[in-house]
Each structure stands twice: as C-alpha cells, then as structure tokens.
Design an enzyme around this catalytic site. Structure first.
Site, PDB file in Angstrom:
ATOM      1  N   ASP A 195       0.523  -0.917   0.249  1.00 56.56           N
ATOM      2  CA  ASP A 195       0.089  -0.075  -0.026  1.00 56.56           C
ATOM      3  C   ASP A 195       1.168   1.140  -0.043  1.00 56.56           C
ATOM      4  O   ASP A 195       1.770   1.296   0.622  1.00 56.56           O
ATOM      5  CB  ASP A 195      -1.153  -0.344   1.388  1.00 56.56           C
ATOM      6  CG  ASP A 195      -1.960   1.217   1.655  1.00 56.56           C
ATOM      7  OD1 ASP A 195      -2.454   1.114   0.421  1.00 56.56           O
ATOM      8  OD2 ASP A 195      -2.426   1.102   2.349  1.00 56.56           O
TER       9      ASP A 195
ATOM     10  N   ASP B  11       1.920   5.292  -4.951  1.00 56.91           N
ATOM     11  CA  ASP B  11       1.319   5.988  -4.827  1.00 56.91           C
ATOM     12  C   ASP B  11       1.591   7.772  -5.026  1.00 56.91           C
ATOM     13  O   ASP B  11       2.835   7.874  -4.766  1.00 56.91           O
ATOM     14  CB  ASP B  11       0.715   6.218  -3.643  1.00 56.91           C
ATOM     15  CG  ASP B  11      -0.207   8.214  -2.666  1.00 56.91           C
ATOM     16  OD1 ASP B  11      -0.176   8.907  -3.718  1.00 56.91           O
ATOM     17  OD2 ASP B  11      -0.434   7.668  -1.839  1.00 56.91           O
TER      18      ASP B  11
ATOM     19  N   HIS C 292      -9.911   5.586   0.125  1.00 60.70           N
ATOM     20  CA  HIS C 292      -8.885   5.349   0.723  1.00 60.70           C
ATOM     21  C   HIS C 292     -10.155   5.273   2.301  1.00 60.70           C
ATOM     22  O   HIS C 292     -10.311   5.980   2.363  1.00 60.70           O
ATOM     23  CB  HIS C 292      -7.238   5.787   0.712  1.00 60.70           C
ATOM     24  CG  HIS C 292      -7.070   4.656   0.138  1.00 60.70           C
ATOM     25  ND1 HIS C 292      -5.056   4.708   0.328  1.00 60.70           N
ATOM     26  CD2 HIS C 292      -6.901   4.196  -1.633  1.00 60.70           C
ATOM     27  CE1 HIS C 292      -4.623   3.861  -1.096  1.00 60.70           C
ATOM     28  NE2 HIS C 292      -5.279   3.852  -1.875  1.00 60.70           N
TER      29      HIS C 292
ATOM     30  N   THR D 273     -11.186   4.748   8.412  1.00 60.23           N
ATOM     31  CA  THR D 273     -11.945   4.692   9.354  1.00 60.23           C
ATOM     32  C   THR D 273     -12.909   5.704   9.154  1.00 60.23           C
ATOM     33  O   THR D 273     -12.095   6.815   9.258  1.00 60.23           O
ATOM     34  CB  THR D 273     -10.444   4.776   9.903  1.00 60.23           C
ATOM     35  OG1 THR D 273      -9.563   3.443   9.699  1.00 60.23           O
ATOM     36  CG2 THR D 273     -10.766   4.970  11.404  1.00 60.23           C
TER      37      THR D 273
ATOM     38  N   THR E 216      -6.658   2.509  10.531  1.00 65.72           N
ATOM     39  CA  THR E 216      -6.517   3.131  11.652  1.00 65.72           C
ATOM     40  C   THR E 216      -7.437   2.800  12.630  1.00 65.72           C
ATOM     41  O   THR E 216      -7.361   2.098  13.758  1.00 65.72           O
ATOM     42  CB  THR E 216      -7.041   4.587  11.623  1.00 65.72           C
ATOM     43  OG1 THR E 216      -6.124   4.876  10.699  1.00 65.72           O
ATOM     44  CG2 THR E 216      -6.730   4.987  12.605  1.00 65.72           C
TER      45      THR E 216
HETATM   46  P1  13P Z   1      -7.614   4.802   7.651  1.00 64.98           P
HETATM   47  O1  13P Z   1      -6.247   4.778   8.462  1.00 64.98           O
HETATM   48  O2  13P Z   1      -8.461   6.162   7.176  1.00 64.98           O
HETATM   49  O3  13P Z   1      -8.511   3.624   7.623  1.00 64.98           O
HETATM   50  O4  13P Z   1      -7.428   4.379   5.725  1.00 64.98           O
HETATM   51  C1  13P Z   1      -7.171   3.755   5.677  1.00 64.98           C
HETATM   52  C2  13P Z   1      -5.752   4.030   3.886  1.00 64.98           C
HETATM   53  O5  13P Z   1      -6.368   4.596   3.808  1.00 64.98           O
HETATM   54  C3  13P Z   1      -5.156   3.009   4.354  1.00 64.98           C
HETATM   55  O6  13P Z   1      -4.205   2.755   2.751  1.00 64.98           O
END
Ligand code: 13P
Length: 281
Positions: free
Chosen positions: A82, A104, A206, A209, A231
């Site tokens: 990621d 990215d 993305h 959370t 998160t």
């Molecule tokens: P969060 O930490 O907001 O869940 O985002 C995760 C994410 O997009 C990882 O690429």
C-alpha cells in the site's frame, strides 16, 4: 485456496456489487485476527502494509508472513503493498510474492504521476501482479505523519490517467482522509458517480476509518470495490488489549496475544459485514 491476485477479487466484487476489505496489518496477531474473520464469514480479503509502516514492521519479515498466511487461508486472499513511495520497496514486495502494489504519485503533477504509475504497472506485470494508482489527493497520510490536504479527483482527469496507466484499480479522492475524522466526512458522491461512469476499473476508497456504514454502502453502489482500513484496526487492537487488562483478563503473554488477535478480528468482521462480502469467498 491459494494466494490470489487483487484483480481477481475486485473484478468479482464489481460483478457482484460489493467491496473487498483491504486491511492494514503490522504483526502476526493482526494477520491472524483478519484471517479468522475471513474464514468465519467465508469472505475474500486483502492484507496490506504501507511503505511508511516499514520502520515498525520490516518488509523482509512481515512480507513473507503475510504471503504465507494468505496461502494458508481457505478463502481467497490477496497481499498488497500500500502507498508505495519507492521503486526499490515496490520491487522488494513483488520479489517476496505480493500480488499487487500501489504506487502513490498523487502528490505529483499529473504527467509525473501517470508516468511513474505506468512504469510501476509494467513492473508489476512482469511478476503477474496488479497495480493500483491514485488520482486526486486523499487527505492526511497513512501513518498520520503528514497533513496532506484533500484534493478531490477530477473525473475527466481520472479517465485520462486510467488510459495512460491501465491500472488494475484506481483510488479516488472524494473528501475521504486517512486517520480518525474529527466528524464524519461529507463525501462527494457526485464525483464518485461521474468517475465510475467514465473509468471502467474497480475504484478504491482509502481512509475507511470513521466512514459511516450508510456512506460505505452508497460508495459501493456507485462503484467502489476495494476499501482500505488501517486506523480502525490499530485502534481496535489497542482497545481490546486495554480492556482485557482493565478486566483482569491478562495473566501472561498469551492472553495479551489473544487480545490482539481478537481486536483485529472484531474490526474485520464489522467491516466485512458492511462491505457485503461475506459468503463471497
Ligand atoms: P484509515 O487509516 O483511515 O483507515 O485509512 C487506511 C488507508 O486508506 C490505507 O491506505
């Protein structure tokens, strides 16, 4: 079920009108917790780790563990790198056996982002792996170390980016951000709908959370097939351990380990149900 490609899972999700959870992990307990949820719900899933997390979880150690765990699971699981920042780490992930990588380049000018993403797609192809790109800027940063401003995706630019890169999945920015939101975000469903009409690739959300269940469902209806959660998993693991200590349930190391696994498990179960992918494995 063997380790699978991300595109296999996402194309099935597109056909079936659901999303696959892409869960960030940083140790064996989190991997075990997510896969326990996957087995129980008979769901597909993606295990992922972002490049910024490698200071805590070295890729050469966590990577083989993630791949082995996916191979050992009875449900289809892809392993994803990621928010790749460097070709060196992306290549290392592919060498380890990750079935997809993200480059990215969302902070770069359009042409540069398209160029570097297209090159990463070609590299991934050599490994028979998939590539995700991002257009527009999701807010915050994966590990909370940067406060990147949200820059919503332009649907027309997304189409141009897709044509230039041929990515297998495209992350869009529609008001979403990494980390805990101060208040639930107001997502730009209009931008998502327009982008999904133009771009014939699975779209990625993305910053999962803190997004409300009804907003997740709406995003899925409009074309999101991969949702990243980081998160919430870390918070759930930490809370599970803290609660177990407060309840006097930890009397030694293995109780601590169990509490970690349970924290990751409960978070994954919750999201798998919302994303509509249970029984789709
Ligand atoms: P969060 O930490 O907001 O869940 O985002 C995760 C994410 O997009 C990882 O690429």
């Amino acid at each position: 079920m063997p380790l699978v490609k991300m595109s296999t899972l996402l194309n099935e999700a597109r056909e079936g009108g659901y999303a696959v959870g892409s869960f960030s992990v940083s140790n064996m307990e989190m991997v075990l917790g997510v896969l326990k949820a996957v087995e129980e719900t008979k769901s597909p899933a993606i295990l992922q780790i972002a490049e910024v997390r490698l200071n805590h979880s070295p890729l050469e150690i966590i990577g083989p563990l993630m791949v082995a765990a996916a191979r050992n699971c009875s449900m289809p699981v892809a392993v994803h790198f990621d928010h790749g920042k460097t070709t060196e780490k992306i290549k290392q992930a592919l060498d380890i056996g990750f079935t997809s990588v993200m480059l990215d380049g969302s902070h770069l000018p359009f042409e540069e982002n398209a160029e570097i993403t297209a090159a990463t797609k070609l590299l991934a192809q050599k490994y028979d792996a998939d590539c995700e790109g991002e257009i527009g800027c999701v807010g915050g940063s994966e590990d909370g170390s940067e406060d990147i401003a949200i820059n919503c995706t332009s649907p027309v630019q997304a189409l141009e980016f897709y044509k230039k890169t041929n990515v297998d999945a495209l992350a869009v920015a529609i008001g979403n951000a990494h980390g805990n939101y101060k208040q639930a975000p107001k997502l730009r469903f209009d931008i998502l709908e327009e982008t999904a009409k133009l771009v014939k690739a699975p779209l990625v959300l993305h910053g999962g959370t803190g997004i409300l269940p009804e907003d997740f469902r709406k995003c899925i209806k409009l074309g999101i097939n991969k949702i990243n959660i980081a998160t919430a998993t870390f918070d759930s693991v930490e809370k599970s351990v803290r609660t177990a200590y407060e309840n006097g349930a930890i009397n030694g190391y293995y109780d601590l380990q169990t509490a970690e696994v349970e924290g990751a498990y409960h978070n994954a179960i919750k999201h798998i149900e919302i994303f509509g992918c249970s029984m789709k494995g």
